[in-house]
Design a protein around this motif. Structure first.
Motif, PDB file in Angstrom:
ATOM      1  N   ILE A  82       0.845  -1.187   0.000  1.00  0.00           N
ATOM      2  CA  ILE A  82       0.000   0.000   0.000  1.00  0.00           C
ATOM      3  C   ILE A  82       0.888   1.247   0.000  1.00  0.00           C
ATOM      4  O   ILE A  82       1.753   1.407   0.868  1.00  0.00           O
ATOM      5  N   ASN A  85      -0.415   6.923  -2.288  1.00  0.00           N
ATOM      6  CA  ASN A  85      -1.370   7.194  -3.369  1.00  0.00           C
ATOM      7  C   ASN A  85      -2.593   6.286  -3.309  1.00  0.00           C
ATOM      8  O   ASN A  85      -3.630   6.608  -3.890  1.00  0.00           O
ATOM      9  N   ASP A  86      -2.473   5.153  -2.619  1.00  0.00           N
ATOM     10  CA  ASP A  86      -3.612   4.239  -2.454  1.00  0.00           C
ATOM     11  C   ASP A  86      -4.556   4.692  -1.352  1.00  0.00           C
ATOM     12  O   ASP A  86      -5.594   4.051  -1.134  1.00  0.00           O
ATOM     13  N   GLY A 101       1.095   5.362   4.075  1.00  0.00           N
ATOM     14  CA  GLY A 101       1.214   4.149   3.278  1.00  0.00           C
ATOM     15  C   GLY A 101       2.512   3.419   3.572  1.00  0.00           C
ATOM     16  O   GLY A 101       2.939   3.313   4.724  1.00  0.00           O
ATOM     17  N   ASN A 121     -10.954   2.974   1.048  1.00  0.00           N
ATOM     18  CA  ASN A 121      -9.666   2.716   0.404  1.00  0.00           C
ATOM     19  C   ASN A 121      -9.390   1.227   0.273  1.00  0.00           C
ATOM     20  O   ASN A 121      -8.875   0.768  -0.752  1.00  0.00           O
ATOM     21  N   ASP A 124     -11.215   0.013  -2.770  1.00  0.00           N
ATOM     22  CA  ASP A 124     -10.614   0.341  -4.060  1.00  0.00           C
ATOM     23  C   ASP A 124      -9.313  -0.405  -4.297  1.00  0.00           C
ATOM     24  O   ASP A 124      -8.972  -0.743  -5.437  1.00  0.00           O
ATOM     25  N   ILE A 125      -8.569  -0.683  -3.232  1.00  0.00           N
ATOM     26  CA  ILE A 125      -7.351  -1.491  -3.365  1.00  0.00           C
ATOM     27  C   ILE A 125      -7.717  -2.904  -3.826  1.00  0.00           C
ATOM     28  O   ILE A 125      -7.084  -3.465  -4.729  1.00  0.00           O
ATOM     29  N   LYS A 128      -8.719  -2.949  -7.422  1.00  0.00           N
ATOM     30  CA  LYS A 128      -7.515  -2.901  -8.260  1.00  0.00           C
ATOM     31  C   LYS A 128      -6.889  -4.292  -8.359  1.00  0.00           C
ATOM     32  O   LYS A 128      -6.456  -4.718  -9.439  1.00  0.00           O
TER      33      LYS A 128
END
Length: 284
Positions: A82, A85-86, A101, A121, A124-125, A128
């Motif tokens: 992580i 920006n994540d 992070g 978050n 969204d991680i 991804k």
């Protein structure tokens, strides 16, 4: 509409009228779908309406991740690096804990953050890691949950009010997903156990489905809530999950309130009173 529990006309009429009267207090669109997982009785109230999910989408995303684990494409103990920006500014206990992070987090821990804490978050991680929202939507369609759309990440939903409406489902569809995913053979034994462990550990929305139920009632659930716009409209206040009855049996319930004009306390009260009405009816 079929009444949960005893098929008595008076009972059906009472429950239907009760839910209808409670729903009016939301001053918006209320969609409800109920399945008694043991008797197979069902109830639907605007159950085919296309309503915004908000963080309810984290439930099907979690299922998709666990399916990938069962396919040996991912592993629960797999570490994901992580970066700062994540972790954009949003609701994120993960971001609060690791603001800079530069940390490795396991997929199992990310799932816990995403479901139990509704961490944006973490969601969204994991999206991804999966390859995008379309992967979760495709898997839902593959297993027969057709009336659902997962198009946007949490970050994308935050860009404009209307984007959240791209992530929608019908209450009947999410109740069906609760039903099939609760079956012991839906995922591997370990993935099934972990899914329902993190669903039971959900800490958001304590005044919603769980709000009026007896204190020790076991509820596995996932909430979802939008912001309120300048016109005082809240797009989504949702709670979906499985209620354990005193006899050990279970009822799946999906309650969505969309485009409501009332405050949070009233929206949560509507959800709590509907859940309590379902619970009371199911144990009679």
């Amino acid at each position: 509409m079929i009444c949960i529990g005893l098929n008595v006309n008076a009972q059906l009429s009472t429950l239907r009228n009760n839910i209808s009267n409670i729903a009016k207090d939301a001053q918006g669109t209320v969609g409800i779908s109920i399945i008694n997982l043991d008797t197979r009785d069902t109830l639907s109230f605007n159950g085919n309406s296309k309503l915004p999910m908000q963080s309810v989408m984290k439930f099907p995303i979690a299922i998709t991740v666990l399916h990938a684990v069962d396919q040996h494409k991912l592993a629960l103990n797999q570490l994901i690096h992580i970066t700062k920006n994540d972790l954009p500014k949003t609701y994120s206990p993960l971001g609060d804990k690791f603001p800079n992070g530069n940390v490795d987090i396991s997929i199992s821990e990310l799932l816990s953050y995403m479901v139990s804490l509704s961490d944006n978050n973490a969601c969204d991680i994991l999206l991804k890691v999966l390859g995008g929202p379309e992967k979760a939507e495709a898997y839902m369609h593959q297993i027969g949950i057709k009336n659902i759309a997962i198009k946007a990440s949490e970050a994308q939903m935050a860009t404009a009010w209307n984007v959240q409406f791209n992530n929608w489902c019908e209450p009947n569809a999410i109740a069906h997903l609760l039903d099939i995913s609760f079956k012991s053979n839906f995922l591997s034994k370990s993935s099934h156990a972990y899914l329902w462990q993190i669903m039971q550990a959900t800490s958001t929305g304590p005044n919603q489905i769980k709000g009026l139920l007896p204190k020790n009632t076991v509820v596995y659930h996932k909430t979802g809530r939008s912001g309120t716009n300048a016109a005082g409209i809240t797009a989504a206040t949702n709670d979906v999950g499985i209620i354990t009855l005193p006899n050990g049996k279970h009822v799946a319930v999906a309650i969505f309130i969309s485009n409501s004009k009332v405050d949070l306390a009233m929206r949560e009260s509507v959800i709590a009173r509907i859940a309590k009405a379902v619970y009371d009816n199911a144990i009679e």
